[in-house]
Design a protein around this motif. Structure first.
Motif, PDB file in Angstrom:
ATOM      1  N   ILE A 114       0.855  -1.182   0.000  1.00 40.88           N
ATOM      2  CA  ILE A 114       0.000   0.000   0.000  1.00 40.88           C
ATOM      3  C   ILE A 114       0.892   1.232   0.000  1.00 40.88           C
TER       4      ILE A 114
ATOM      5  N   ALA B 105       3.188  -1.301   3.882  1.00 41.44           N
ATOM      6  CA  ALA B 105       2.817   0.053   3.459  1.00 41.44           C
ATOM      7  C   ALA B 105       4.027   0.967   3.541  1.00 41.44           C
TER       8      ALA B 105
ATOM      9  N   LYS C  44      -3.518   4.220   5.558  1.00 37.09           N
ATOM     10  CA  LYS C  44      -2.959   2.971   5.015  1.00 37.09           C
ATOM     11  C   LYS C  44      -3.308   1.765   5.893  1.00 37.09           C
TER      12      LYS C  44
ATOM     13  N   ASP D  73       3.853  -1.399   8.585  1.00 35.64           N
ATOM     14  CA  ASP D  73       3.738  -0.009   8.160  1.00 35.64           C
ATOM     15  C   ASP D  73       5.129   0.611   8.047  1.00 35.64           C
TER      16      ASP D  73
END
Length: 444
Positions: A166, A279, A174, A239
């Motif tokens: 992402i 992400a 996200k 992330d």
């Protein structure tokens, strides 16, 4: 002040959870034994009961049966490990309000608690059924063309087992999109575990990912189960994956290729069955060229790519999100603000929102708390938003008026104090475009 009772024999974990909930405005009572919990429940009233399944003097299912007889209105949330999920489902059938898997996502737990508190205040007749762990209703999908394309891609990839990368700026949601993919996948009944790679050192990242055994390094006072084992059957969300050290990238690539992990200090390899969603707000291609990110890992984590648009590119969604965040702030802060006055609505629609959804949510929450009227006015908003008001003319229509383009650039540079990054944000263009325009008009 809502009250939460925590029954947990891991005293370190109990203290951490107690501290966090108190910061969120809850009154917290704790116990480590079922016998103590029963005594306190008989003597006092609590809004939420949060219990581990396995306790030194019994198990959570027996306690749940007791609570259903003695305090049937007390909502119970069970805390479980992955291995105990089947037992947690039994608990749901026996009357538990919900369950949540360890390691806990505090924000996810807070959502569950707040949801149960709202249900108590406004009871609705409905079927009792398990609530999926990891649910998140903090954002709307939106109705803009960009949003519709985004969620069309989400619905396409969710049922597959493809790894997803992402890509989106900070604050675009996200993690929400990652959770949305998980909840629509065949893995929805299993854990969703999110890790922020930007906050993990090289040593901490390996431990958080793969776990460690007691004594394997200074501070390893007990065995730790890593996210890749704890999420068995479910999804691991990484992330800001571009922040991982090169050494951890190598370990991550090996784990994804071989579907095995080895906890730090252990000689035992553990088979894993997880889906990876990553992400980033960085250009990983550029990081590869600089030697900061492995190309083989890049291709491993991006079997499917989803790009999240900036809020300023979703004009049709801006007021939808604004009113949604106002509703959330009213509930959280116990306010009754009706809406926004016309000038504020215009500013919300034309402001550039460099911090995207996160910035809007925080700004409206701030204004909801600050306002003394029934409508939010300009003076209620944070100053960094209202200070951009005079610059709206060029941020609303970035460099589309060719006759006045030079003037707009000069104004943006002046308003930004000659800060080219900020000027580019005001103009709604990237830095490279701005530099080309500066050169074209001799403004360098």
């Amino acid at each position: 002040m809502p009250s939460v009772f925590i029954l947990e024999d891991d005293l370190t974990f109990s203290l951490m959870l107690t501290t966090w909930l108190r910061k969120k405005g809850f009154e917290v009572t704790t116990a480590s034994l079922i016998s103590d919990a029963k005594r306190k429940i008989q003597e006092n009233t609590y809004d939420i009961f949060l219990s581990d399944l396995r306790l030194p003097d019994g198990n959570g299912l027996d306690l749940l049966s007791w609570i259903k007889k003695e305090r049937s209105s007390l909502p119970v949330i069970m805390m479980t490990s992955y291995a105990d999920i089947p037992t947690a489902v039994q608990a749901i059938k026996a009357g538990a309000a919900d369950y949540i898997t360890k390691p806990l996502n505090p924000e996810n737990l807070l959502e569950k608690i707040n949801s149960l508190l709202v249900q108590e205040e406004t009871p609705v007749k409905k079927e009792s059924k398990p609530v999926q762990s990891g649910g998140n209703n903090s954002y709307l999908e939106g109705n803009s063309p960009a949003a519709k394309q985004l969620y069309q891609h989400v619905r396409l990839v969710a049922p597959t087992d493809m790894s997803v990368l992402i890509i989106g700026a900070s604050g675009t949601g996200k993690e929400f999109v990652a959770r949305h993919i998980h909840e629509q996948s065949n893995r929805a009944a299993f854990p969703f575990i999110a890790l922020d790679c930007g906050s993990l050192s090289k040593e901490l990242a390996a431990s958080e990912f793969f776990g460690h055994v007691k004594g394997s390094f200074t501070g390893a006072v007990s065995d730790k189960k890593g996210a890749f084992v704890a999420a068995e059957g479910g999804t691991v969300f990484l992330d800001e994956v571009g922040n991982l050290s090169y050494e951890v990238q190598v370990q991550l690539l090996r784990a994804l290729q071989e579907r095995k992990v080895k906890p730090i200090g252990s000689n035992e390899e553990i088979n894993i069955n997880i889906r990876l969603i990553a992400a980033t707000n960085e250009n990983l291609r550029r990081a590869i060229e600089k030697g900061n990110f492995r190309e083989d890992l890049y291709h491993r984590i991006k079997e499917f790519t989803i790009r999240i648009p900036d809020l300023k590119d979703r004009k049709e969604d801006i007021l939808l999100f604004a009113h949604h965040f106002l509703d959330m702030a009213n509930k959280e802060l116990k306010r009754n603000v009706i809406g926004f006055d016309p000038d504020t609505l215009h500013l919300i629609q034309t402001y550039s929102w460099p911090g995207n959804l996160r910035e809007m949510k925080n700004a409206i929450r701030y204004a909801t708390l600050l306002t003394s009227g029934r409508y939010i006015v300009l003076s209620d908003l944070p100053s960094e938003i209202t200070e951009e008001k005079e610059n709206i003319s060029f941020s609303a229509s970035p460099l589309k008026d060719k006759e006045n383009e030079k003037i707009l650039i000069e104004r943006a540079l002046k308003e930004a104090g000659n800060n080219k990054t900020k000027a580019a944000q005001l103009l709604g263009v990237d830095r490279k475009t701005l530099y080309n325009k500066l050169k074209l008009y001799g403004l360098t």
